[in-house]
Write an enzyme that holds these catalytic residues in place. Structure first.
Site, PDB file in Angstrom:
ATOM      1  N   CYS A  51       1.769   0.911  -5.600  1.00 18.10           N
ATOM      2  CA  CYS A  51       1.066   0.002  -6.529  1.00 18.10           C
ATOM      3  C   CYS A  51       1.837  -1.266  -6.883  1.00 18.10           C
ATOM      4  O   CYS A  51       1.300  -2.138  -7.569  1.00 18.10           O
ATOM      5  CB  CYS A  51       0.671   0.733  -7.804  1.00 18.10           C
ATOM      6  SG  CYS A  51       2.017   0.942  -8.997  1.00 18.10           S
ATOM      7  N   CYS A  97       5.607   7.444 -10.559  1.00 24.10           N
ATOM      8  CA  CYS A  97       5.280   6.103 -11.047  1.00 24.10           C
ATOM      9  C   CYS A  97       4.302   6.265 -12.211  1.00 24.10           C
ATOM     10  O   CYS A  97       3.285   6.937 -12.068  1.00 24.10           O
ATOM     11  CB  CYS A  97       4.631   5.289  -9.931  1.00 24.10           C
ATOM     12  SG  CYS A  97       3.956   3.704 -10.501  1.00 24.10           S
ATOM     13  N   CYS A 100       0.619   4.579 -11.225  1.00 26.71           N
ATOM     14  CA  CYS A 100      -0.329   5.119 -10.232  1.00 26.71           C
ATOM     15  C   CYS A 100      -0.110   6.600  -9.939  1.00 26.71           C
ATOM     16  O   CYS A 100      -0.759   7.149  -9.060  1.00 26.71           O
ATOM     17  CB  CYS A 100      -0.272   4.298  -8.947  1.00 26.71           C
ATOM     18  SG  CYS A 100       1.192   4.600  -7.932  1.00 26.71           S
ATOM     19  N   CYS A 120      16.930  10.479  -7.854  1.00 30.36           N
ATOM     20  CA  CYS A 120      17.033  10.632  -6.404  1.00 30.36           C
ATOM     21  C   CYS A 120      15.656  10.319  -5.832  1.00 30.36           C
ATOM     22  O   CYS A 120      14.730  11.116  -5.958  1.00 30.36           O
ATOM     23  CB  CYS A 120      17.461  12.071  -6.111  1.00 30.36           C
ATOM     24  SG  CYS A 120      17.708  12.395  -4.376  1.00 30.36           S
TER      25      CYS A 120
HETATM   26 FE    FE Z   1       2.875   3.104  -8.492  1.00 27.90          FE
END
Ligand code: FE
Length: 132
Positions: A51, A97, A100, A120
């Site tokens: 994204c 994330c 998204c 990581c």
């Molecule tokens: Fe994303």
């Protein structure tokens, strides 16, 4: 709270490179020392490959010896979400994330002194934007 991006699995599959799709949408992992960014020391920002959200800064990147890009912290605490992952007979903390919900990697409590954390992250979940 960020504006979430919500797409169907078919849309993601259609839009993303197959390896990016496998990692970000199917919680895949790349082989250690195989990704584009594990050894990179170039100054810049690491963005979500799905994204474009800014996730990590090269300033927090360090060489963990793991073969995956490793960061002591996200660029902004709100950029990522963390979730307990009990797959593969282990209890780990998954990093996603926050915009998204793409899978990025895991965070472990064995990082450098500043934070004690090691994010990581799969190179395949990241895009890099070099500093001007
Ligand atoms: Fe994303």
């Amino acid at each position: 709270m960020k504006d979430k991006i919500s797409k169907t699995d078919a849309q993601w599959r259609d839009e993303l490179d197959p390896e990016v799709y496998r990692i970000t949408r199917q919680k895949g992992t790349e082989f250690a020392f195989s990704g584009r960014y594990w050894a990179s020391k170039t100054p810049g920002k690491y963005l979500c490959a799905a994204c474009g959200e800014e996730l990590f800064d090269s300033e927090a990147k360090y060489d963990s010896g793991s073969g995956w890009p490793s960061f002591s912290a996200p660029a902004d605490p709100a950029a990522v979400e963390e979730k307990t992952d009990r797959s593969h007979g282990m209890i780990r903390t998954e990093v996603l994330c926050s915009r998204c919900d793409s899978h990025l990697g895991h965070v472990f409590p064995d990082g450098p002194p500043e934070t004690g954390l090691r994010y990581c992250i799969n190179s395949g979940a990241l895009d890099f934007r070099e500093e001007d």
